[in-house]
Design a protein around this motif. Structure first.
Motif, short mmCIF file in Angstrom:
data_model
loop_
_atom_site.label_atom_id
_atom_site.label_comp_id
_atom_site.label_asym_id
_atom_site.label_seq_id
_atom_site.Cartn_x
_atom_site.Cartn_y
_atom_site.Cartn_z
N TRP B 18 -23.76 10.27 -33.70
CA TRP B 18 -24.74 11.33 -33.42
C TRP B 18 -26.17 10.78 -33.49
O TRP B 18 -26.99 11.07 -32.63
CB TRP B 18 -24.61 12.49 -34.41
CG TRP B 18 -23.28 13.19 -34.35
CD1 TRP B 18 -22.42 13.23 -33.29
CD2 TRP B 18 -22.66 13.93 -35.40
NE1 TRP B 18 -21.31 13.96 -33.62
CE2 TRP B 18 -21.42 14.40 -34.90
CE3 TRP B 18 -23.01 14.25 -36.71
CZ2 TRP B 18 -20.53 15.15 -35.66
CZ3 TRP B 18 -22.14 15.01 -37.47
CH2 TRP B 18 -20.92 15.45 -36.96
N LEU B 19 -26.41 10.01 -34.53
CA LEU B 19 -27.76 9.44 -34.67
C LEU B 19 -28.08 8.50 -33.51
O LEU B 19 -29.19 8.52 -32.98
CB LEU B 19 -27.90 8.70 -36.00
CG LEU B 19 -27.90 9.57 -37.26
CD1 LEU B 19 -27.86 8.71 -38.51
CD2 LEU B 19 -29.13 10.47 -37.29
N ALA B 20 -27.08 7.70 -33.10
CA ALA B 20 -27.30 6.79 -31.98
C ALA B 20 -27.51 7.59 -30.69
O ALA B 20 -28.28 7.17 -29.81
CB ALA B 20 -26.13 5.84 -31.83
N THR B 21 -26.84 8.74 -30.58
CA THR B 21 -27.06 9.59 -29.40
C THR B 21 -28.50 10.12 -29.39
O THR B 21 -29.15 10.14 -28.35
CB THR B 21 -26.06 10.77 -29.41
OG1 THR B 21 -24.74 10.23 -29.49
CG2 THR B 21 -26.18 11.62 -28.16
N LEU B 22 -28.99 10.50 -30.58
CA LEU B 22 -30.40 10.92 -30.68
C LEU B 22 -31.32 9.77 -30.28
O LEU B 22 -32.32 9.97 -29.59
CB LEU B 22 -30.72 11.35 -32.11
CG LEU B 22 -30.29 12.76 -32.54
CD1 LEU B 22 -30.66 12.99 -34.01
CD2 LEU B 22 -30.97 13.80 -31.67
N SER B 23 -30.96 8.58 -30.74
CA SER B 23 -31.74 7.40 -30.39
C SER B 23 -31.74 7.20 -28.87
O SER B 23 -32.77 6.89 -28.26
CB SER B 23 -31.15 6.17 -31.10
OG SER B 23 -31.54 4.99 -30.48
N GLY B 24 -30.56 7.42 -28.25
CA GLY B 24 -30.44 7.31 -26.79
C GLY B 24 -31.32 8.34 -26.09
O GLY B 24 -31.94 8.05 -25.06
N LEU B 25 -31.36 9.56 -26.66
CA LEU B 25 -32.22 10.61 -26.06
C LEU B 25 -33.69 10.20 -26.16
O LEU B 25 -34.47 10.40 -25.23
CB LEU B 25 -31.99 11.95 -26.76
CG LEU B 25 -30.66 12.63 -26.44
CD1 LEU B 25 -30.44 13.85 -27.33
CD2 LEU B 25 -30.61 13.04 -24.97
N ALA B 26 -34.05 9.61 -27.31
CA ALA B 26 -35.43 9.13 -27.48
C ALA B 26 -35.73 8.04 -26.46
O ALA B 26 -36.83 7.99 -25.90
CB ALA B 26 -35.63 8.61 -28.91
N LEU B 27 -34.72 7.20 -26.19
CA LEU B 27 -34.90 6.13 -25.20
C LEU B 27 -35.07 6.73 -23.80
O LEU B 27 -35.91 6.25 -23.01
CB LEU B 27 -33.69 5.18 -25.25
CG LEU B 27 -33.66 4.06 -24.22
CD1 LEU B 27 -34.85 3.14 -24.39
CD2 LEU B 27 -32.37 3.25 -24.36
N ALA B 28 -34.27 7.77 -23.51
CA ALA B 28 -34.39 8.42 -22.20
C ALA B 28 -35.80 9.02 -22.04
O ALA B 28 -36.43 8.90 -20.99
CB ALA B 28 -33.33 9.52 -22.06
N PHE B 29 -36.30 9.63 -23.13
CA PHE B 29 -37.67 10.18 -23.10
C PHE B 29 -38.67 9.05 -22.84
O PHE B 29 -39.60 9.19 -22.04
CB PHE B 29 -37.97 10.88 -24.43
CG PHE B 29 -39.42 11.25 -24.58
CD1 PHE B 29 -39.94 12.37 -23.94
CD2 PHE B 29 -40.28 10.47 -25.35
CE1 PHE B 29 -41.28 12.70 -24.06
CE2 PHE B 29 -41.63 10.79 -25.47
CZ PHE B 29 -42.13 11.92 -24.82
N MET B 30 -38.44 7.93 -23.53
CA MET B 30 -39.34 6.78 -23.40
C MET B 30 -39.39 6.31 -21.94
O MET B 30 -40.46 6.07 -21.38
CB MET B 30 -38.82 5.66 -24.31
CG MET B 30 -39.68 4.46 -24.43
SD MET B 30 -38.78 3.18 -25.33
CE MET B 30 -39.35 3.46 -26.96
#
Lengths: 434, 167
Positions: B18-30
């Motif tokens: 889940w945390l890595a998925t959040l990290s992935g979402l942050a990357l998508a935002f980036m």
């Protein structure tokens, strides 16, 4: 204890930890942290640990790492890389050794969207090796071509090697990327020349592939167009001065994602996997960078790079002789260490020596990346050979290592040419920025 | 070499994913932010003010939220040249060494960031241009690296339990 003794103990301790399977990042962190503690006390060690961590994870220039990895991972998951191989196959497959040459060209093209040699070897190898087997290629040629072709991922921009070198030496990433283009093309050409020579001496090693009609060739060019467009936009954008490397990475990743979504090449689940894999690999690299960020100041405190530089100068070998000794050390290290570890561990030690010899730091970046690439296919630890072995489990390791030998020689030739004619690396960055 | 073994302790469940998925979402935002910034700058001559600061802070989230996943997936690069020579017991001992060293170094790191986050909160430390408070991002480092250390502690206990049951 003198600073030098503590420094030598720190470096020795780090190598012991590496040999004892402690992850590279943690070995660098531990050696740097405890070494600084021994030299300057706990307060200084904690201060370095703390400041370097935040400066690495909040670094604007490091954002290229996750974005370029994302671009490569999306291209791979969407199957665009297969299109690149099929395009190369259509145009050169009908020649003797043509499928192996197509693998090299596929690797070179995929390298322009992926900064990883392993990803390049896996992506192209999965498509190319079964095809070469079907046409009766000798195992040594098919596996050797893919293992060697994969190393182009580390040289042709965007390259993880250049990103790390740029961070460790504070050199311009844009210049480094541009400096990798001509050597990358030269190495690709020499790899293809090696295949031509192998199949000239032994035509059964790489028989001709099935000819592809002209209309089909253009159809494949059309199929590969999205990825070619991404390469032109991102790498061309840096050269033209339109994008910074970070912008090129962001725009490239976005465009390739749009192409993949429009072409319905990705499901939600595969997209999730792509992002998970990207953040995992990026984080692994960031933690290594944090480790290197703590190890480098420790080395600077000990004055070891300066001492090494003075000692080498005292040998009286001159800049070229010293450079050759350094490159030989790299070749030996490449037998035992993987590319990433070699780069982050050796550059802080070697770079000041190179500067003191008067060499161009951008040019040395290219030299270092190529010599480290050679380590990727050198026994006993050749990561690309292991990757190819995983793709073709029936082929003995010794056959693959035998197969990469001609390509290793081609790399050596490029290295010699670059030393003799540094302009090969510096022409594009100088024309672009000066 | 890059490990791929899943060494997720049972207690962590799917939290790391889940945390890595959040990290992935942050990357998508980036990615979207960089793309938008580049287009606005070149096509409309309207750069996003303070874009670099936003990206730098998002970068902290991308990395720190993925640290637990990177650890449970054993993705940290190792040199496994002596793998066979060391044997099973040797490998276990070197794993113990890594975990102990890791826990000690991370303990110092996490402690320093707890102090830094508290200071930043108390003195209202912010970024230069957009006045983004820094303490949440120092807190993210405490969270990510703290979980890394916790996973190492649990893995060490799992190793000890495995040895104990074998005896």
């Amino acid at each position: 204890m003198t600073e030098t003794t503590i420094g030598l103990l720190g470096i020795g301790g780090m190598f012991v930890l590496l040999a004892l399977r402690v992850p590279v990042a943690m070995a660098l962190l531990a050696a740097g942290f405890f070494g600084t503690w021994a030299l300057n006390g706990q307060r200084s060690a904690v201060a370095v640990l703390s400041s370097e961590t935040f400066s690495a994870v909040s670094s604007y220039s490091l954002i290229v790492i996750p974005l370029f990895i994302l671009m490569g991972n999306i291209s791979s998951a969407a199957g665009f890389s297969r299109g690149l191989y099929q395009l190369a196959y259509a145009w050169v497959g009908r020649f003797r050794g043509g499928l192996a040459s197509a693998s090299i060209l596929g690797c070179a093209a995929f390298s322009a969207v992926s900064g990883s040699s392993v990803a390049t070897a896996v992506t192209i190898g999965r498509v190319a090796i079964p095809e070469m087997k079907r046409f009766g290629y000798r195992d040594s040629l098919s596996t050797g071509a893919v293992a060697a072709g994969g190393t182009l991922g580390y040289l042709i921009p965007p390259s993880t090697g250049f990103v790390l070198y740029s961070i460790l030496t504070e050199q311009s990433l844009g210049r480094l990327f541009m400096a990798g283009i001509l050597p990358g093309i030269l190495l690709t050409a020499l790899f293809i020349a090696a295949i031509a020579l192998i199949t000239y001496l032994d035509p059964t090693a790489g028989p001709k592939g099935a000819p592809v009609a002209m209309r089909e060739r253009f159809a494949r060019l059309f199929n590969a167009a999205p990825l070619i467009a991404v390469i032109v936009i991102s790498i061309g954008g840096i050269y033209a001065g339109v994008f910074t490397p970070v912008e090129a990475a962001g725009v490239g990743a976005f465009v390739v994602l749009v192409f993949a979504l429009i072409g319905r090449k990705l499901t939600l689940s595969s997209l999730h996997e792509v992002f998970l894999d990207t953040v995992k690999t990026s984080t692994m690299l960031y933690i290594i960078i944090i480790g290197a960020g703590i190890f480098s100041p420790f080395l600077a405190f000990t004055q070891i790079p300066q001492g090494l530089s003075d000692s080498l100068a005292q040998l009286g070998l001159g800049p070229l002789g010293t450079l050759i000794i350094i490159l030989m050390a790299y070749i030996v290290l490449g037998m035992f260490m993987d590319a990433l570890s070699m780069l982050v561990i050796t550059i802080p030690i070697v770079y000041p020596v190179i500067l003191s010899l008067g060499y161009d730091p951008i040019w040395f970046g290219v030299i270092a990346v190529i010599v480290i690439e050679m380590g990727m296919i050198t026994p006993p630890v050749g990561i690309n050979v292991f990757v190819v072995k995983a793709i073709s489990p029936g082929v003995p390791m010794s056959t693959i290592f035998r197969g990469v030998l001609p390509f290793w020689v081609a790399m050596l030739v490029v290295l010699i040419l670059l030393i003799a004619f540094p302009q090969i690396a510096l022409l594009i960055p100088n024309s672009m920025f000066d | 070499m890059l490990g791929t073994t899943d060494t997720r302790p049972a207690w962590i469940g799917r939290v790391d994913v889940w945390l890595a998925t959040l990290s992935g979402l942050a990357l998508a935002f980036m990615m979207l932010f960089v793309f938008a910034g580049a287009i606005l700058r070149y096509a409309f001559n309207a750069p996003i003010v303070g874009a670099n600061e936003v990206l730098e802070m998002v970068s902290v989230a991308v990395v720190m939220l993925a640290v637990p996943y990177c650890t449970t997936q054993d993705a940290h690069v190792r040199i496994d040249l002596l793998d066979r020579t060391l044997g099973r017991i040797g490998r276990m001992l070197t794993d113990v060494l890594y975990h102990v060293i890791g826990i000690i170094v991370l303990w110092f790191l996490v402690n320093s960031y707890i102090a830094r986050a508290l200071d930043a909160h108390e003195f209202n430390d912010m970024t230069n241009m957009l006045d983004i408070p820094l303490w949440p991002f120092y807190g993210l480092i405490v969270f990510g690296m703290g979980l890394y250390a916790l996973i190492l502690v649990v893995q060490l206990m799992m190793m000890a339990r495995a040895v104990w049951s074998a005896r």
